[in-house]
Design a protein around this motif. Structure first.
Motif, PDB file in Angstrom:
ATOM      1  N   GLY A   1       0.838  -1.201   0.000  1.00 16.60           N
ATOM      2  CA  GLY A   1       0.000   0.000   0.000  1.00 16.60           C
ATOM      3  C   GLY A   1       0.864   1.239   0.000  1.00 16.60           C
TER       4      GLY A   1
ATOM      5  N   LYS B   1     -16.279  -7.043   1.893  1.00 14.40           N
ATOM      6  CA  LYS B   1     -14.927  -7.525   2.199  1.00 14.40           C
ATOM      7  C   LYS B   1     -14.987  -8.639   3.243  1.00 14.40           C
ATOM      8  CE  LYS B   1     -12.734  -5.739   5.388  1.00 14.40           C
ATOM      9  NZ  LYS B   1     -12.090  -4.827   6.369  1.00 14.40           N
TER      10      LYS B   1
ATOM     11  N   ASP C   1     -16.423   1.844   3.189  1.00 19.89           N
ATOM     12  CA  ASP C   1     -15.378   1.668   2.188  1.00 19.89           C
ATOM     13  C   ASP C   1     -15.832   2.161   0.815  1.00 19.89           C
ATOM     14  OD1 ASP C   1     -13.842   0.519   4.114  1.00 19.89           O
ATOM     15  OD2 ASP C   1     -13.854  -1.507   3.263  1.00 19.89           O
TER      16      ASP C   1
ATOM     17  N   ASP D   1      -9.443  -3.528  -3.731  1.00 21.10           N
ATOM     18  CA  ASP D   1      -8.076  -3.707  -3.243  1.00 21.10           C
ATOM     19  C   ASP D   1      -8.002  -4.618  -2.020  1.00 21.10           C
ATOM     20  OD1 ASP D   1      -7.093  -2.094  -5.247  1.00 21.10           O
ATOM     21  OD2 ASP D   1      -7.034  -0.284  -4.030  1.00 21.10           O
ATOM     22  N   LYS D   2      -8.934  -4.470  -1.083  1.00 19.32           N
ATOM     23  CA  LYS D   2      -8.914  -5.299   0.124  1.00 19.32           C
ATOM     24  C   LYS D   2      -9.247  -6.754  -0.202  1.00 19.32           C
ATOM     25  CE  LYS D   2      -9.944  -1.572   3.385  1.00 19.32           C
ATOM     26  NZ  LYS D   2     -10.928  -0.997   4.354  1.00 19.32           N
TER      27      LYS D   2
ATOM     28  N   GLU E   1     -11.572   0.537  -2.621  1.00 17.80           N
ATOM     29  CA  GLU E   1     -11.087  -0.158  -1.428  1.00 17.80           C
ATOM     30  C   GLU E   1     -11.595  -1.591  -1.389  1.00 17.80           C
ATOM     31  OE1 GLU E   1     -10.708   2.555   2.371  1.00 17.80           O
ATOM     32  OE2 GLU E   1     -12.504   3.142   1.257  1.00 17.80           O
TER      33      GLU E   1
ATOM     34  N   GLY F   1     -10.256   4.649  -5.561  1.00 16.63           N
ATOM     35  CA  GLY F   1      -9.795   3.942  -4.381  1.00 16.63           C
ATOM     36  C   GLY F   1     -10.264   4.564  -3.083  1.00 16.63           C
ATOM     37  N   GLY F   2     -10.471   5.866  -3.081  1.00 14.92           N
ATOM     38  CA  GLY F   2     -10.854   6.540  -1.846  1.00 14.92           C
ATOM     39  C   GLY F   2     -12.242   7.143  -1.850  1.00 14.92           C
TER      40      GLY F   2
END
Length: 348
Positions: free
Chosen positions: A45, A219, A164, A171-172, A168, A141-142
């Motif tokens: 990251g 997630k 999230d 990515d997670k 995210e 991503g954010g």
């Protein structure tokens, strides 16, 4: 009017030059980008301190590259724009500091730009630019937001993630599958070989009737599914096909939510034009499903060019130029500056 744009909000250093002469859409003359992906991969990251130091090394050589590519010299620049926020504070300070220093050296004004406004307006640099008004899906991503956009600077928040962001979630989930950073593109690639119907993962808030998002529970569900499969396997590991199926099922869940919420926002506003911007907007499955769903509803969909989906200087120079053209901003000669790591686009 030539606008030089500098982007340094996270892990990409971007510089670009646009020509805002006249009343038409500003024209991109040249842009250059350096990604820090290889540097941050070892840590899984972004490391903020490393990101800031790398921006310092890259921004001036990239500026020279852009000027050379456009056939211009630094003294031709009329306004220096930079990302003022949101983003990593240290990284933002690098771009802001360089921009203000260049402005002072050249006796040229500077202008701070909202990072998300840059993403939102980036499709105006495409071969098929949108027209106002439209609904915008900002997905990165954010950030995951739906906005009503009536004009430059006229933004109404329709819905956003309560936990999230979609990026995210990509990515997670990718990290749970031991995929390298950044995980989203790797998960999408793995999903090409998987069955999207293999595992029924949750679609949070899918039927809420509101254009808000939630991806944190997804997630957790991915983690639970992976552990269940590991426990069922004699070696305690996922086979390659199971990894592909988990990736495909995860992507399907995220995309279905993004598509349904976008259609809901279009329905609620009555608008017939959708703009998709941000890094996740490059996802092929998302584009395919949005294109198909919007075509059935006679809605036009606009995307930035693929190379302008991630953070870049072109979108910052463009946003500054369009604000100046609309009379919404006044660049200033200043010796000091401030950044805004947290900044609400609707209030920009």
């Amino acid at each position: 009017m030539l606008v030089l744009g500098i982007e340094s909000s996270c892990d990409e250093t971007g510089v670009a030059l646009v020509d805002a002469s006249g009343s038409g859409v500003p024209r991109l003359l040249s842009h250059a980008l350096h990604s820090q992906i290889s540097m941050h991969q070892a840590y899984g990251g972004v490391v903020p301190e490393l990101a800031s130091r790398d921006h310092i090394r890259r921004v001036l050589p990239l500026t020279q590259e852009v000027l050379s590519g456009s056939g211009r010299v630094l003294s031709d620049v009329d306004v220096v724009a930079y990302t003022q926020g949101p983003g990593l504070a240290g990284a933002l300070l690098v771009g802001a500091g360089v921009a203000v220093a260049l402005g002072a050296a050249l006796d040229r004004p500077t202008l701070g730009v909202h990072h998300l406004e840059g993403h939102l307006l980036s499709p105006f640099l495409s071969v098929d630019p949108p027209q106002f008004p439209f609904v915008a899906l900002l997905v990165s991503g954010g950030h995951t937001q739906l906005m009503r956009v009536d004009a430059v600077g006229s933004y109404e928040l329709l819905g956003e993630t309560i936990d999230d962001a979609a990026g995210e979630a990509f990515d997670k989930s990718a990290k749970l599958l031991d995929l390298p950073y950044p995980g989203g593109p790797h998960l999408a690639e793995l999903a090409l070989r998987g069955d999207a119907q293999a595992y029924r993962l949750p679609r949070p808030l899918l039927h809420s009737g509101q254009p808000d998002f939630s991806f944190a529970g997804l997630k957790t569900a991915v983690l639970t599914q992976i552990r269940r499969l590991q426990q069922a396997n004699a070696d305690g590991l996922l086979c390659e096909q199971q990894r592909c199926d988990v990736a495909a099922s995860t992507q399907a869940a995220i995309v279905e939510v993004l598509v349904k919420k976008s259609l809901l926002a279009l329905q609620d506003t009555g608008l017939k034009r959708l703009v998709v911007a941000g890094g996740v907007g490059a996802n092929k499955q998302l584009r395919a499903q949005l294109d198909a769903a919007c075509a059935r509803r006679k809605v036009r969909v606009h995307y930035p060019e693929l190379h302008l989906c991630t953070d870049n200087g072109a979108m910052i120079a463009l946003a500054a130029a369009m604000r100046l053209q609309a009379g919404l901003a006044q660049p200033t000669l200043q010796g000091s500056f401030a950044v805004r790591p947290r900044w609400d686009l609707a209030a920009a």
